[in-house]
Motif scaffolding. Structure first.
Motif, PDB file in Angstrom:
ATOM      1  N   ALA A  78      15.416   5.924 -58.444  1.00 35.90           N
ATOM      2  CA  ALA A  78      15.637   4.996 -59.745  1.00 35.90           C
ATOM      3  C   ALA A  78      14.303   4.288 -59.651  1.00 35.90           C
ATOM      4  CB  ALA A  78      16.665   3.847 -59.010  1.00 35.90           C
ATOM      5  N   THR A  79      13.911   3.694 -60.776  1.00 36.01           N
ATOM      6  CA  THR A  79      13.044   2.907 -61.281  1.00 36.01           C
ATOM      7  C   THR A  79      13.519   1.608 -61.779  1.00 36.01           C
ATOM      8  OG1 THR A  79      11.862   4.802 -62.038  1.00 36.01           O
ATOM      9  CG2 THR A  79      10.874   2.906 -62.597  1.00 36.01           C
ATOM     10  N   SER A  80      13.076   0.393 -61.080  1.00 32.97           N
ATOM     11  CA  SER A  80      13.427  -0.583 -61.594  1.00 32.97           C
ATOM     12  C   SER A  80      12.337  -1.550 -62.015  1.00 32.97           C
ATOM     13  CB  SER A  80      14.382  -1.439 -60.412  1.00 32.97           C
ATOM     14  OG  SER A  80      13.469  -1.750 -59.291  1.00 32.97           O
ATOM     15  N   GLU A  81      12.430  -2.965 -62.183  1.00 35.75           N
ATOM     16  CA  GLU A  81      11.211  -3.572 -62.560  1.00 35.75           C
ATOM     17  C   GLU A  81      10.235  -3.945 -61.677  1.00 35.75           C
ATOM     18  OE1 GLU A  81      12.528  -7.299 -64.365  1.00 35.75           O
ATOM     19  OE2 GLU A  81      10.484  -7.729 -64.781  1.00 35.75           O
ATOM     20  N   PHE A  82      10.665  -3.683 -60.102  1.00 34.67           N
ATOM     21  CA  PHE A  82       9.612  -4.257 -59.247  1.00 34.67           C
ATOM     22  C   PHE A  82       9.286  -3.057 -58.273  1.00 34.67           C
ATOM     23  CE2 PHE A  82      11.078  -7.990 -60.940  1.00 34.67           C
ATOM     24  CZ  PHE A  82       9.796  -8.761 -61.147  1.00 34.67           C
ATOM     25  N   ILE A  83      10.305  -2.010 -58.209  1.00 37.67           N
ATOM     26  CA  ILE A  83      10.186  -1.029 -57.358  1.00 37.67           C
ATOM     27  C   ILE A  83      10.645   0.254 -57.883  1.00 37.67           C
ATOM     28  CG2 ILE A  83      10.343  -2.501 -55.126  1.00 37.67           C
ATOM     29  CD1 ILE A  83      13.017  -1.488 -54.697  1.00 37.67           C
ATOM     30  N   GLU A  84      10.070   1.415 -57.131  1.00 34.79           N
ATOM     31  CA  GLU A  84      10.648   2.751 -57.540  1.00 34.79           C
ATOM     32  C   GLU A  84      10.942   3.415 -56.449  1.00 34.79           C
ATOM     33  OE1 GLU A  84       7.664   5.979 -60.008  1.00 34.79           O
ATOM     34  OE2 GLU A  84       7.844   6.342 -57.873  1.00 34.79           O
ATOM     35  N   VAL A  85      12.029   3.970 -56.334  1.00 37.71           N
ATOM     36  CA  VAL A  85      12.680   4.835 -55.479  1.00 37.71           C
ATOM     37  C   VAL A  85      12.849   6.269 -55.478  1.00 37.71           C
ATOM     38  CG1 VAL A  85      14.695   4.694 -53.724  1.00 37.71           C
ATOM     39  CG2 VAL A  85      13.998   2.697 -54.917  1.00 37.71           C
ATOM     40  N   ARG A  86      12.364   7.085 -54.707  1.00 36.99           N
ATOM     41  CA  ARG A  86      12.549   8.639 -54.713  1.00 36.99           C
ATOM     42  C   ARG A  86      12.954   9.185 -53.515  1.00 36.99           C
ATOM     43  NH1 ARG A  86      12.592   8.274 -59.363  1.00 36.99           N
ATOM     44  NH2 ARG A  86      11.025   8.460 -60.794  1.00 36.99           N
ATOM     45  N   ARG A  87      14.004   9.902 -53.608  1.00 33.28           N
ATOM     46  CA  ARG A  87      14.469  10.728 -52.448  1.00 33.28           C
ATOM     47  C   ARG A  87      14.107  12.043 -52.291  1.00 33.28           C
ATOM     48  NH1 ARG A  87      17.497   6.360 -52.816  1.00 33.28           N
ATOM     49  NH2 ARG A  87      18.614   5.621 -50.844  1.00 33.28           N
ATOM     50  N   ASP A  88      13.757  12.644 -51.276  1.00 34.62           N
ATOM     51  CA  ASP A  88      13.328  13.933 -50.987  1.00 34.62           C
ATOM     52  C   ASP A  88      13.642  14.402 -49.681  1.00 34.62           C
ATOM     53  OD1 ASP A  88      12.105  16.539 -51.285  1.00 34.62           O
ATOM     54  OD2 ASP A  88      10.130  15.613 -51.131  1.00 34.62           O
ATOM     55  N   ASP A  89      14.781  15.277 -49.561  1.00 39.41           N
ATOM     56  CA  ASP A  89      14.795  15.985 -48.149  1.00 39.41           C
ATOM     57  C   ASP A  89      15.057  14.884 -47.157  1.00 39.41           C
ATOM     58  OD1 ASP A  89      15.924  18.542 -48.146  1.00 39.41           O
ATOM     59  OD2 ASP A  89      13.687  19.555 -48.062  1.00 39.41           O
ATOM     60  N   VAL A  94      14.409   8.723 -43.114  1.00 42.46           N
ATOM     61  CA  VAL A  94      13.037   8.147 -42.865  1.00 42.46           C
ATOM     62  C   VAL A  94      12.791   7.577 -44.003  1.00 42.46           C
ATOM     63  CG1 VAL A  94      10.880   8.743 -42.302  1.00 42.46           C
ATOM     64  CG2 VAL A  94      12.559   9.988 -41.277  1.00 42.46           C
ATOM     65  N   LEU A  95      12.157   6.443 -43.891  1.00 43.66           N
ATOM     66  CA  LEU A  95      11.733   5.630 -45.067  1.00 43.66           C
ATOM     67  C   LEU A  95      10.207   5.665 -45.088  1.00 43.66           C
ATOM     68  CD1 LEU A  95      12.347   3.519 -47.320  1.00 43.66           C
ATOM     69  CD2 LEU A  95      11.960   1.875 -45.531  1.00 43.66           C
ATOM     70  N   VAL A  96       9.515   5.731 -46.111  1.00 41.62           N
ATOM     71  CA  VAL A  96       8.202   5.609 -46.368  1.00 41.62           C
ATOM     72  C   VAL A  96       8.020   4.624 -47.478  1.00 41.62           C
ATOM     73  CG1 VAL A  96       6.112   6.555 -47.354  1.00 41.62           C
ATOM     74  CG2 VAL A  96       7.596   7.920 -45.940  1.00 41.62           C
ATOM     75  N   LEU A  97       7.178   3.510 -47.294  1.00 41.38           N
ATOM     76  CA  LEU A  97       7.326   2.293 -47.925  1.00 41.38           C
ATOM     77  C   LEU A  97       5.295   2.492 -48.502  1.00 41.38           C
ATOM     78  CD1 LEU A  97       8.144  -0.335 -49.096  1.00 41.38           C
ATOM     79  CD2 LEU A  97       7.311  -1.434 -47.109  1.00 41.38           C
ATOM     80  N   THR A  98       5.209   2.456 -49.659  1.00 35.87           N
ATOM     81  CA  THR A  98       3.908   2.426 -50.128  1.00 35.87           C
ATOM     82  C   THR A  98       3.710   1.474 -51.409  1.00 35.87           C
ATOM     83  OG1 THR A  98       2.176   3.905 -50.796  1.00 35.87           O
ATOM     84  CG2 THR A  98       4.135   4.512 -51.734  1.00 35.87           C
TER      85      THR A  98
END
Lengths: 378, 378, 378
Positions: free
Chosen positions: C91-102, C141-145
């Motif tokens: 998802a891409t919202s106004e303030f953050i982008e979220v990607r899921r991968d394995d 697992v979460l990665v925040l960048t």
């Protein structure tokens, strides 16, 4: 074998060596018992979850020497003296080797086929030697090392399979686990630890606690791999000295387990949260140099020189004011749980004891006489 | 000289300067007293173990200015204001030198014959200057250093001999010490600290606590040896800046004593358990570079440049938002005793105070005006 | 919109999506409620200070699926599940982008005009994605960048001006501040946090707490500046991996504010008191190398390689025994508040849970079969 308790008079029967009589002075948390104590009893007391606090005092009662021991149920301080007729010299057993040299006790984990894995038998031998070390006034500093090439390879994985079988049998009766476990943990907080945890407590996973509670300086001379509970052993010693070949790893996660050896308490206080989680989530190995950089070890030596350097260092401590070191260790451990002001106040109390020690008086006299002091550790 | 207390009305007589009248509003742990206060009274209050909490508020009562002070008996927070007519400028006394420069107060330990040992007299002077520093609104940052070549050589060992004589006289009445001391310590826990410890508290060993409780930024500019309680002095400051010639040692063990200066609390949180025990069991000296590597000091400078670098750094802090620094210091100290969530909640409370400060308003205005803010520390 | 509560039966009305019915089983601190839950309700519950503890259990009641949720008022554990129909994919919202991968969820702070400042809207989006991450069993697992060139530039300073206006209006009614603030803080201790603090709690300053309470491994991939609350975000993740371009600063003091993001708890435990105060009193920037030396970050990579290195690392964790990692995280967090013995005892309890996990059984089977285990995170 059973624990019979009553308001007055109580028999602790001990199937192995000798019957034991105990009398409780006061029923609650802490009381005093007068009884004859034997290695078998100590072992038994550990199994039934009774902990003995402090050193026993010997009292002569009608020609029979009995010992007064402060004990407490449900706490984790274990202070059980070895029978001095059984312990105190050099010894080689199946799993460990013990050497004594001028106040330094060198315990070598020595089980080649498992690379010094810490199994139940080794734990029992270690436990007994720790008791002997603590209760023998001539023993002043402990060095814990492993027979090359390993320090301690962790727990014995082959045993895990049996445990799983046992757990699966019991599992039907249990509530299901949730996918995220913190709720399950919260629900267990405040409960008494389950019988199984209590029973397990006292064997392998109890060794790090027992080492940390030894009232004398302890040094881990890490000669090789310190893996899983092997790292826990090293962390439970006061000071770590490492060979260049030493490696440190929190291997539990690779078996789907958690660090059950105190690392969750020790590591964040030594190397910070980021590096702690890194080690615990990956099980990756840390080199001696990295461990030194992070403060996990205090010195790194070339492999061939490490043990002699550690023994020389231990010898230096053993000829020092070990009574004050013991008080310092107490202060450091307790100060984690209190504010700065309370810690200072506690230090004043300890200083009062230290000022009464022979070692302090000797140090002041030697200073005024301009000579080297001779410390006795009392 | 005596402390007369009653449910209503109380005279604290003070033999040195002026009689003092005190009235208790509420009897228990914390209450308020209205009285005239003098340097002599402060000194006296310290001796009788009464602690004053917070700054006094001045109230004009029928032409006489009295001060309202919150006080508490048996706690360790000392907040006793100096008489501003006596303190506040530059001064050279027998044991310390004080210089004031644009909000920075530089205190130099200065007693050549003992290499700046912290004896009772120096402690008393230091204590008074700390009070002055804290209560003077123009004083914003403290720098503590020593006259070369030493920072502070520790306690005065020659005095130990007298103490031993006194202890030996009393010793007959005391219970014997055990060879392993933790049981003796456990037995003393929960008791009120003994009279002797209470009396000692308030002099030399109280200085580190007093420094740590100063509600303003403090910097140790460690120019040379910081030994024993000298290291404790350095550790009790917020930030340590060191000369290349600085050396740090926990020398207590060499006298058979324990670190009575808070190091048992401070060091494990700074350099980890392994390095802490190494320093405390050996008394070995740590170089400035080692101390930097371990995080014990934040900066190392060439010896000639160190003090000017420290003063420049202090000047930078003194022209900053020192009111918020004070709140931050409070949060950091308190957060050692609480979980992450409680610490965050406390930080919100502090933020509410910070948002009301003139400095915050000035910072936001300056940001919007694209100019440098001028902070007043309030 | 109001919270109606009674001894039996209760309607939580929710203006946004759907009405909600709740029933309390037991009135005090912790009880159970059965109700339908929606994203809007979650949001509302957060606003009224009700916290939900643990994952909801789904129960089918007469054809309607309801969820049992343990909840508690006045505590800070938030465990609110996202509606899986709304969350879970990219998802891409106004303030953050979220990607899921394995199993790895990558959240990128992405607001160029403020250099990824953490404002109320970004906080709300982040909060919702954290809920989704935690409640989705496939997310491990979460990665925040942050979107280059910044990780997170802190709070939005332009908003401070409005807050000041509001505070100044209220100020008349308030007691005056003292020049030294600790007394004001002491007076507020033990009080419930003020309404304003409670209301603020739950928005920006609540994000670090929410991240730290995620029951899964979290990694900050710090690509650029992490300033003020941006540093707080990074600190609240379990592990920090940094680009060579990363910089870390406690900028609050430059605005006359205090670190309101948990840094006062986190930093002293990571980099020691001296370096903590240095950063907090100055707001100076720390380079990635310095942060690595101090243990604030665990790895530093060249800027171009950092994110792929972090994702590879996260992937390695995501294919590991994440259930045991979750338990380990719990143990580490709780062990800050307890002694070594209690921590060991808690670890035994966690080990019991871990031994029942599929991952542990798989690991032992794979070990005996001499093959690589396949972990499912349960």
């Amino acid at each position: 074998m059973g624990l019979l308790s009553g308001p007055e008079g109580c028999v602790l029967s001990c199937s192995m060596l000798s019957p034991v009589r105990a009398r409780w002075k006061t029923p609650p948390m802490r009381s005093y018992a007068a009884f004859e104590i034997s290695p078998a009893l100590m072992c038994y007391l550990g199994q039934v979850g009774v902990s003995v606090v402090g050193r026993p005092r010997r009292v002569n009662r009608g020609g029979v020497e009995v010992r007064h021991v402060r004990w407490t149920a449900g706490r984790t301080l274990h202070r059980m003296p070895s029978d001095p007729t059984l312990r105190g010299g050099n010894a080689t057993s199946e799993f460990i080797e013990v050497r004594r040299d001028d106040g330094v006790v060198l315990i070598t984990l020595d089980h080649a086929s498992t690379r010094n894995a810490l199994g139940t038998e080794m734990a029992a031998e270690l436990y007994a030697e720790l008791e002997a070390f603590e209760s023998n006034d001539l023993d002043r500093v402990l060095v814990l090392t492993g027979r090359d090439p390993s320090f301690c390879s962790g727990a014995n994985i082959r045993r895990f399979d049996e445990t799983i079988g046992r757990i699966e049998q019991e599992e039907g009766a249990r509530a299901e686990r949730q996918p995220l476990p913190w709720g399950d943990m919260e629900a267990r907080l405040g409960q008494r630890a389950s019988e199984k945890a209590e029973a397990g407590f006292g064997s392998v996973s109890n060794v790090p606690l027992r080492i940390s509670e030894v009232q004398k300086p302890t040094i881990a001379a890490v000669n090789g791999h310190a893996i899983g509970v092997g790292l826990g052993l090293a962390l439970s010693c006061d000071i770590r000295i490492a060979s260049e070949k030493a490696e440190f790893a929190e291997a539990f996660v690779r078996m789907g387990l958690v660090p059950g050896d105190g690392s969750c308490w020790q590591l964040p206080r030594l190397i910070g949260l980021s590096n702690t989680y890194y080690m615990q989530y990956t099980g990756d190995r840390l080199s001696a140099d990295e461990a030194y950089r992070m403060g996990l070890v205090s010195r790194v030596h070339p492999h061939e020189e490490m043990l002699s350097a550690a023994m020389e260092f231990a010898g230096r401590l053993a000829s020092g004011a070990t009574y004050s070191m013991s008080l310092t260790k107490y202060l450091v451990q307790r100060s984690f749980d209190m504010g700065f002001g309370d810690s200072l106040r506690l230090a004043q109390t300890a200083q009062e004891l230290a000022r009464r020690s022979d070692d302090h008086k000797e140090a002041v006299r030697a200073f005024l006489d301009k000579r080297r002091p001779e410390f006795k550790g009392r």
